[in-house]
Structure formats: structure tokens, C-alpha cells
Design an enzyme around this catalytic site. Sequence first.
Site, PDB file in Angstrom:
ATOM      1  CD  GLU A   1      -2.637 -31.711  -8.017  1.00 15.67           C
ATOM      2  OE1 GLU A   1      -3.550 -32.521  -8.187  1.00 15.67           O
ATOM      3  OE2 GLU A   1      -1.487 -31.883  -8.481  1.00 15.67           O
TER       4      GLU A   1
ATOM      5  CE  LYS B   1       3.577  -5.867  -6.783  1.00 12.51           C
ATOM      6  NZ  LYS B   1       2.794  -5.489  -5.628  1.00 12.51           N
TER       7      LYS B   1
ATOM      8  CB  CYS C   1       0.174  -2.941  -9.192  1.00  9.15           C
ATOM      9  SG  CYS C   1      -1.057  -1.909  -8.399  1.00  9.15           S
TER      10      CYS C   1
ATOM     11  CG  HIS D   1      -1.404 -34.450 -10.913  1.00  5.68           C
ATOM     12  ND1 HIS D   1      -0.981 -34.080  -9.650  1.00  5.68           N
ATOM     13  CD2 HIS D   1      -0.514 -35.363 -11.363  1.00  5.68           C
ATOM     14  CE1 HIS D   1       0.112 -34.766  -9.345  1.00  5.68           C
ATOM     15  NE2 HIS D   1       0.424 -35.537 -10.368  1.00  5.68           N
TER      16      HIS D   1
ATOM     17  CB  ILE E   1      -8.973   8.889  -0.681  1.00 10.21           C
ATOM     18  CG1 ILE E   1      -8.796  10.226  -0.010  1.00 10.21           C
ATOM     19  CG2 ILE E   1     -10.400   8.715  -1.147  1.00 10.21           C
ATOM     20  CD1 ILE E   1      -7.394  10.653   0.085  1.00 10.21           C
TER      21      ILE E   1
ATOM     22  NE  ARG F   1       6.043   0.952  14.250  1.00  9.77           N
ATOM     23  CZ  ARG F   1       5.219   1.964  14.052  1.00  9.77           C
ATOM     24  NH1 ARG F   1       5.618   3.197  14.322  1.00  9.77           N
ATOM     25  NH2 ARG F   1       4.017   1.765  13.563  1.00  9.77           N
TER      26      ARG F   1
ATOM     27  CD  GLU G   1       4.306  -6.649  -2.984  1.00 10.67           C
ATOM     28  OE1 GLU G   1       3.369  -7.439  -3.161  1.00 10.67           O
ATOM     29  OE2 GLU G   1       4.291  -5.482  -3.445  1.00 10.67           O
TER      30      GLU G   1
ATOM     31  CE1 TYR H   1      -0.226  -6.373  -1.063  1.00 10.73           C
ATOM     32  CE2 TYR H   1       1.235  -4.748  -2.033  1.00 10.73           C
ATOM     33  CZ  TYR H   1       0.217  -5.669  -2.156  1.00 10.73           C
ATOM     34  OH  TYR H   1      -0.345  -5.867  -3.376  1.00 10.73           O
TER      35      TYR H   1
ATOM     36  CB  CYS I   1      -1.938   0.895  -9.860  1.00 11.23           C
ATOM     37  SG  CYS I   1      -1.948  -0.707 -10.627  1.00 11.23           S
TER      38      CYS I   1
HETATM   39  P1  FAD Z   1      -3.956   6.538  -7.031  1.00  7.36           P
HETATM   40  O1  FAD Z   1      -3.751   5.443  -7.998  1.00  7.36           O
HETATM   41  O2  FAD Z   1      -2.873   6.823  -6.067  1.00  7.36           O
HETATM   42  O3  FAD Z   1      -4.277   7.843  -7.897  1.00  7.36           O
HETATM   43  C1  FAD Z   1      -4.446   9.108  -7.350  1.00  7.36           C
HETATM   44  C2  FAD Z   1      -3.983  10.146  -8.357  1.00  7.36           C
HETATM   45  O4  FAD Z   1      -4.414  11.437  -7.927  1.00  7.36           O
HETATM   46  C3  FAD Z   1      -2.467  10.238  -8.471  1.00  7.36           C
HETATM   47  O5  FAD Z   1      -2.091  10.325  -9.829  1.00  7.36           O
HETATM   48  C4  FAD Z   1      -2.149  11.550  -7.756  1.00  7.36           C
HETATM   49  O6  FAD Z   1      -0.959  12.132  -8.215  1.00  7.36           O
HETATM   50  C5  FAD Z   1      -3.367  12.363  -8.091  1.00  7.36           C
HETATM   51  N1  FAD Z   1      -3.649  13.476  -7.192  1.00  7.36           N
HETATM   52  C6  FAD Z   1      -3.450  13.544  -5.855  1.00  7.36           C
HETATM   53  N2  FAD Z   1      -3.904  14.713  -5.375  1.00  7.36           N
HETATM   54  C7  FAD Z   1      -4.410  15.394  -6.440  1.00  7.36           C
HETATM   55  C8  FAD Z   1      -5.055  16.638  -6.574  1.00  7.36           C
HETATM   56  N3  FAD Z   1      -5.265  17.441  -5.524  1.00  7.36           N
HETATM   57  N4  FAD Z   1      -5.423  17.043  -7.819  1.00  7.36           N
HETATM   58  C9  FAD Z   1      -5.215  16.259  -8.899  1.00  7.36           C
HETATM   59  N5  FAD Z   1      -4.635  15.047  -8.814  1.00  7.36           N
HETATM   60  C10 FAD Z   1      -4.246  14.621  -7.594  1.00  7.36           C
HETATM   61  N6  FAD Z   1      -2.449  -2.727  -5.389  1.00  7.36           N
HETATM   62  C11 FAD Z   1      -2.798  -3.911  -5.922  1.00  7.36           C
HETATM   63  O7  FAD Z   1      -3.982  -4.176  -6.098  1.00  7.36           O
HETATM   64  N7  FAD Z   1      -1.854  -4.835  -6.281  1.00  7.36           N
HETATM   65  C12 FAD Z   1      -0.539  -4.606  -6.122  1.00  7.36           C
HETATM   66  O8  FAD Z   1       0.288  -5.452  -6.460  1.00  7.36           O
HETATM   67  C13 FAD Z   1      -0.129  -3.367  -5.579  1.00  7.36           C
HETATM   68  N8  FAD Z   1       1.176  -3.077  -5.425  1.00  7.36           N
HETATM   69  C14 FAD Z   1       1.558  -1.853  -4.961  1.00  7.36           C
HETATM   70  C15 FAD Z   1       2.892  -1.589  -4.850  1.00  7.36           C
HETATM   71  C16 FAD Z   1       3.321  -0.364  -4.404  1.00  7.36           C
HETATM   72  C17 FAD Z   1       4.791  -0.073  -4.304  1.00  7.36           C
HETATM   73  C18 FAD Z   1       2.361   0.635  -4.062  1.00  7.36           C
HETATM   74  C19 FAD Z   1       2.792   1.990  -3.593  1.00  7.36           C
HETATM   75  C20 FAD Z   1       1.006   0.376  -4.152  1.00  7.36           C
HETATM   76  C21 FAD Z   1       0.584  -0.879  -4.607  1.00  7.36           C
HETATM   77  N9  FAD Z   1      -0.767  -1.206  -4.712  1.00  7.36           N
HETATM   78  C22 FAD Z   1      -1.137  -2.422  -5.214  1.00  7.36           C
HETATM   79  C23 FAD Z   1      -1.818  -0.260  -4.302  1.00  7.36           C
HETATM   80  C24 FAD Z   1      -2.445   0.493  -5.494  1.00  7.36           C
HETATM   81  O9  FAD Z   1      -1.433   1.114  -6.242  1.00  7.36           O
HETATM   82  C25 FAD Z   1      -3.433   1.522  -4.974  1.00  7.36           C
HETATM   83  O10 FAD Z   1      -4.372   0.884  -4.131  1.00  7.36           O
HETATM   84  C26 FAD Z   1      -4.194   2.213  -6.083  1.00  7.36           C
HETATM   85  O11 FAD Z   1      -3.332   2.849  -6.978  1.00  7.36           O
HETATM   86  C27 FAD Z   1      -5.161   3.233  -5.479  1.00  7.36           C
HETATM   87  O12 FAD Z   1      -5.859   3.904  -6.489  1.00  7.36           O
HETATM   88  P2  FAD Z   1      -6.487   5.330  -6.214  1.00  7.36           P
HETATM   89  O13 FAD Z   1      -7.328   5.617  -7.431  1.00  7.36           O
HETATM   90  O14 FAD Z   1      -7.121   5.388  -4.890  1.00  7.36           O
HETATM   91  O15 FAD Z   1      -5.248   6.338  -6.149  1.00  7.36           O
HETATM   92  P1  NA7 Z   2       1.710  -0.821   5.834  1.00 10.24           P
HETATM   93  O1  NA7 Z   2       1.122  -2.097   5.362  1.00 10.24           O
HETATM   94  O2  NA7 Z   2       0.907   0.107   6.649  1.00 10.24           O
HETATM   95  O3  NA7 Z   2       3.081  -1.189   6.573  1.00 10.24           O
HETATM   96  C1  NA7 Z   2       3.871  -0.219   7.160  1.00 10.24           C
HETATM   97  C2  NA7 Z   2       5.046  -0.873   7.868  1.00 10.24           C
HETATM   98  O4  NA7 Z   2       5.935   0.134   8.353  1.00 10.24           O
HETATM   99  C3  NA7 Z   2       4.638  -1.697   9.058  1.00 10.24           C
HETATM  100  O5  NA7 Z   2       5.524  -2.799   9.150  1.00 10.24           O
HETATM  101  C4  NA7 Z   2       4.833  -0.727  10.226  1.00 10.24           C
HETATM  102  O6  NA7 Z   2       5.106  -1.369  11.430  1.00 10.24           O
HETATM  103  C5  NA7 Z   2       6.059   0.035   9.771  1.00 10.24           C
HETATM  104  N1  NA7 Z   2       6.160   1.386  10.311  1.00 10.24           N
HETATM  105  C6  NA7 Z   2       5.172   2.320  10.385  1.00 10.24           C
HETATM  106  N2  NA7 Z   2       5.652   3.451  10.885  1.00 10.24           N
HETATM  107  C7  NA7 Z   2       6.962   3.255  11.147  1.00 10.24           C
HETATM  108  C8  NA7 Z   2       7.999   4.057  11.682  1.00 10.24           C
HETATM  109  N3  NA7 Z   2       7.761   5.319  12.025  1.00 10.24           N
HETATM  110  N4  NA7 Z   2       9.220   3.524  11.803  1.00 10.24           N
HETATM  111  C9  NA7 Z   2       9.462   2.246  11.448  1.00 10.24           C
HETATM  112  N5  NA7 Z   2       8.527   1.427  10.937  1.00 10.24           N
HETATM  113  C10 NA7 Z   2       7.289   1.924  10.791  1.00 10.24           C
HETATM  114  O7  NA7 Z   2       2.187   0.051   4.603  1.00 10.24           O
HETATM  115  P2  NA7 Z   2       2.813  -0.314   3.211  1.00 10.24           P
HETATM  116  O8  NA7 Z   2       3.434   0.950   2.760  1.00 10.24           O
HETATM  117  O9  NA7 Z   2       3.646  -1.535   3.244  1.00 10.24           O
HETATM  118  O10 NA7 Z   2       1.547  -0.670   2.313  1.00 10.24           O
HETATM  119  C11 NA7 Z   2       0.422   0.151   2.197  1.00 10.24           C
HETATM  120  C12 NA7 Z   2      -0.565  -0.429   1.239  1.00 10.24           C
HETATM  121  O11 NA7 Z   2      -0.166  -0.162  -0.096  1.00 10.24           O
HETATM  122  C13 NA7 Z   2      -0.726  -1.923   1.322  1.00 10.24           C
HETATM  123  O12 NA7 Z   2      -1.854  -2.239   2.084  1.00 10.24           O
HETATM  124  C14 NA7 Z   2      -0.899  -2.356  -0.114  1.00 10.24           C
HETATM  125  O13 NA7 Z   2      -2.243  -2.654  -0.352  1.00 10.24           O
HETATM  126  C15 NA7 Z   2      -0.470  -1.211  -0.951  1.00 10.24           C
HETATM  127  P3  NA7 Z   2       3.958  -1.702  12.545  1.00 10.24           P
HETATM  128  O14 NA7 Z   2       3.383  -3.019  12.157  1.00 10.24           O
HETATM  129  O15 NA7 Z   2       2.940  -0.585  12.483  1.00 10.24           O
HETATM  130  O16 NA7 Z   2       4.723  -1.714  13.808  1.00 10.24           O
END
Ligand code: FAD
Ligand code: NA7
Length: 486
Positions: free
Chosen positions: A467, A61, A58, A462, A325, A217, A200, A196, A53
Amino acid sequence: LSKQYMYDLVVLGGGSGGLAAAKQAAELGARVAVFDYVTPSPKGTKWGLGGTCVNVGCIPKKLMHQAALLGEAVHEAAAFGWVIPDIKSVQINWEALSVAVQNHIKSVNWVTRVDLKNKKVEYINALGYFKDPHTIGGIMKNGEENVVTAKNILIAVGGRPKYPDIPGAIENGITSDDIFSLSQPPGKTLIVGAGYIGLECAGFLNGLGYNTTVMVRSIILRGFDQQMANIIAEEMEQRGVHFIYQAKPKLIKKEADGILVHWVDKLGQVQKDVYDTVLFAIGRRALTKDLKLENAGVICIPDDDKIDAVDEQTNVPHIYAVGDILHKKPELTPVAIHAGKLLSKRLFANSSETMDYTNIATTVFSPLEYGCVGLSEEQANIIYGEDNIEIYHAYYKPTEFFIPQKDNSHCYLKVVTLRNNDQKVIGMHFIGPNAGEVIQGFATAIKSNLTFPILKSTVGIHPTSAEELIRVFITKRSKMDPKPQS
Ligand code: FAD
Ligand code: NA7
């Protein structure tokens, strides 16, 4: 608290969920250690403590989304009377943006470290794995191993972006792990995936002035209300984002003039184009593989490598899991944080409160944002049947859109209710400016069993866009035109 082990709680993963659980546990007197380690992306991008995040999710982004909105606001400002000399030459300096974003992230990394220190949570910068059910080994940067024992272990390792299994994808493509710290402007960009993250990224890149294409896809925003998802895509298309529907990439190849992409279109024909950047946003893979879960007997779901926990407890009673996870749970930061805190309270403060994964609000930060909470129209139809739900809907015109003559044809909202006496509100969907801010409050209302009569008896603020959710009165069933009549 146990003397048999070095720690009462060891957390694997210092991201949203892991850190929240660790800090809460330490505040309750537990001895806690957190392992956090970032494996560099195939492009070599790495980052500090705090997880997805803060570093590559987050936060960067939202900052880039804001940068794009400001670019739009400059032009609106001129319509409101601001004198902006040479407005046509207004453009983004990508390097300046990327540096500003990265500097903010570094400051958060630093504050996070200090916070752990103050709360007496030990931070171990090592890739953790199970040696046995109570022992964690952690490989540090210098290759040495740090071994600890713990009474309870929390798995919070989250996920990383997937790459498609096609030639050249890993070598020539990037993901959301790389985009926010890219040293060069991305230029003409292809985004593969219309979830998502794909939408974005496409939204802010287009807003920053880069030629942007999304390869879809199948459908847009799987899992979200499809009417709303399609309105978002239409709106983005109107802003200049290109969409290639029903297409699958086949080959990604570096050439002298850029990155050549071959894809198969809906007719089965191979098409090609050249891009400066190809970004895969095709979903995320859970990081359970490195954990050697078999040494602890923790079972993973083979389909997605995720963990199926009941109240965050895995099949091994003293091993828990939170965040991305978890199998079939929303991949969202506040979900991970909330579940992590509640778990620590149950473990170390005799609390019995469990995490409620229903009615979790979210927002897609597309240029015109989409916020929602509760059920989509499709889900409501499946669960309750079309005859038992009412859909109230409206298009509306945000006041601030008039002077700059911004297109308001995609400002739309929808309230899903049951049709029985109570008319309980079971879903709210809002496309418009600041959708996240709008939906957050309504999420609390839904948690408090909001009904349609209560919504209607609420007096609005308003002039706001929020609203409009209170003013809504036209049902889809009535077939009345939901466009504003004024
Ligand atoms: P993470 O935050 O992924 O943390 C896991 C940590 O564990 C990482 O630092 C990783 O490197 C570490 N790690 C992995 N394996 C090991 C290991 N074996 N030993 C030690 N460390 C390890 N969520 C929102 O709510 N709002 C948003 O706007 C939003 N925007 C997003 C935009 C993007 C581009 C992405 C990719 C995600 C976004 N998310 C958003 C999702 C959000 O970031 C995740 O849901 C959240 O970070 C999950 O938290 P977590 O604790 O499960 O894992
Ligand atoms: P999502 O929400 O699982 O979206 C993945 C997108 O990629 C979705 O449109 C899929 O299409 C597409 N997709 C999946 N596999 C392929 C391949 N092999 N080729 C082309 N397109 C593919 O993942 P995001 O990464 O956007 O977000 C994950 C979470 O992170 C989200 O929920 C946020 O909370 C933060 P499909 O619809 O399966 O045909």
C-alpha cells in the site's frame, strides 16, 4: 502439417522457453521433438530435464533464499513470544538443506518428463546440432547419433556461467551451476561479480551463516536503477556481507588451508585472502558454439554469441530462437516461456500475437528484496529528460518490523512518472519484504497504462507494504524529506 519431415517442430534445449514452445505446439497438433542435454560443469555437476531455472536457477535460488529468511524469522519469532530454547545455537544444516532442495528438483524433473510424454512431445536426451537447415543430429550419452528432420527448428539452448580468464579459476572456482548441490557447506565464500546472481547468492549464503564477500568490478547491479542497487548493497553490508569494491581477481590457487585469491584493488595494489569457496557470478555465455549454426546459415552476434531475432525468427526463416539465447533480451524464465508459447501459436494456430519485451517486471531476491518494473530513474532521464519526469519516493516502515525491531532504514520505494497531463507511470521500484509479490500486480497495472492519478485513486490494503506504493506523494523535485514523519 508437413509429411516431408519427421517433425513439424524440433526444439534444441529443454529449458523454460523450449519446453513451453514444444508443449504448446504439441497441444495444437504439431509433431514435436525436444533435444535436451546437460554438459557437466567443470566441477562435474550435472542435472536432469528442465533447464536452468528448475535445476540451477530460479527454483533452488528461491528455496535457499527462503531458508535464509526462515533463519532470520526464528529470531523474530522469539521477539513475538515464541519460546525457542537455546536460540543462540540455531544453525543451518547445509547437507539437509541441499538434499531437500535437490529432492524437490528431482521431483520436478520427473513431472516434466511425464508431462512431455502425456503431451506426446518426444524427448531426446542428446546434444543437438545442425547438420543442414532442416536436419538435426544429436549426440547421445553412449556416443551414438540420433538424426531427425524438421520443418521448423527452435533454438532454446540458453547459457552457462562464464569463468574469468585467470590462472586457477576453472580448477578451483565454482559457479551457480554447483552451489545448490554442493555436498559440503560452502564455508567462507568469495563471490566474484555483483550482478543479479552474485548478489542473490551472497544474500542467502550470508543469511545461512557463512562468511560472505562480494568482489565488485565496477558497479552493483548494472542495468538496474542505481539508487535502488546501492541501497540493496548497503543493506546487505549491514547484515554482514563484505564488499570489495573496484577489484579484479588475478589468481586463484588451491593451498593447504583453502583457496588463495589474489586480486588487484582500486589503487592497483595486489591483495590476497584465503577462502573455502570461490564462486564466479560474472555473467553467462550463450551456448551457440556447439550448434554448428554455420551448417544452417544462422547468424550470431560476434560480441556475445547470441542470436538477433525479429519476433523470435532468425535470419533463416524456418529457424527460430527464444530465451536467454536472444541478443539484448531479458534473461528471465517467464520471458522465455511467454515468447515460446506465442511463437508456437503463430506457427501452428494462425495467431499473429507477438512478444512484447517491454515493461517486464523482475525481482532481485536479496535478503531485503528489490522488485521493479519499467524504467529506472537513469533510463527515464535519458529517454524523456529530467524536466519531463517526476520521481515520487518514500521510505516506509513495515508493520511486522516493529516488534522484532528490525532495521527499516532501507525500506524504500520509487514511482517514476511522466510530467505531462496524464502522468503515465513508467517505472515502479520497491525494496522491502516480498517485493516480487508486490511488484507483480503493479506490472499488470503498468501494462494497462497506469497513470499517477489512477494510482492515487486506488484504495490500499492495510496493513501491507504494497500500500505504500499507493500512498507515495513526495517528489524528489520538492526536496521534501521522504522519511516517514510519524
Ligand atoms: P535454459 O533454461 O537454460 O535451457 C536450455 C537447455 O538447453 C538446458 O537444459 C541446456 O542444458 C540445454 N542445451 C544446451 N545446449 C544444448 C544442445 N546443443 N542440445 C541439447 N540441449 C542443449 N529467471 C527468473 O525469471 N527468475 C529468477 O529468479 C531467476 N533466477 C536465476 C538464478 C540463477 C542462479 C540463474 C543461473 C538464472 C536465473 N534466472 C531467473 C534465469 C532463468 O533461469 C533463465 O532466464 C531461463 O532458464 C532461460 O530459459 P531458456 O529456455 O532460454 O534456457
Ligand atoms: P550479470 O548481470 O551480467 O552480472 C555480471 C557481474 O559480474 C557484473 O557485476 C560484472 O561487472 C561482473 N563481471 C563481469 N566480468 C567480470 C570479470 N571478468 N571479473 C570480475 N567481475 C566481472 O550476470 P549474472 O550472472 O549476475 O546474471 C545473468 C542473468 O541471469 C541475470 O540477468 C538474471 O536475469 C539471470 P560489471 O558491471 O560488468 O563491471
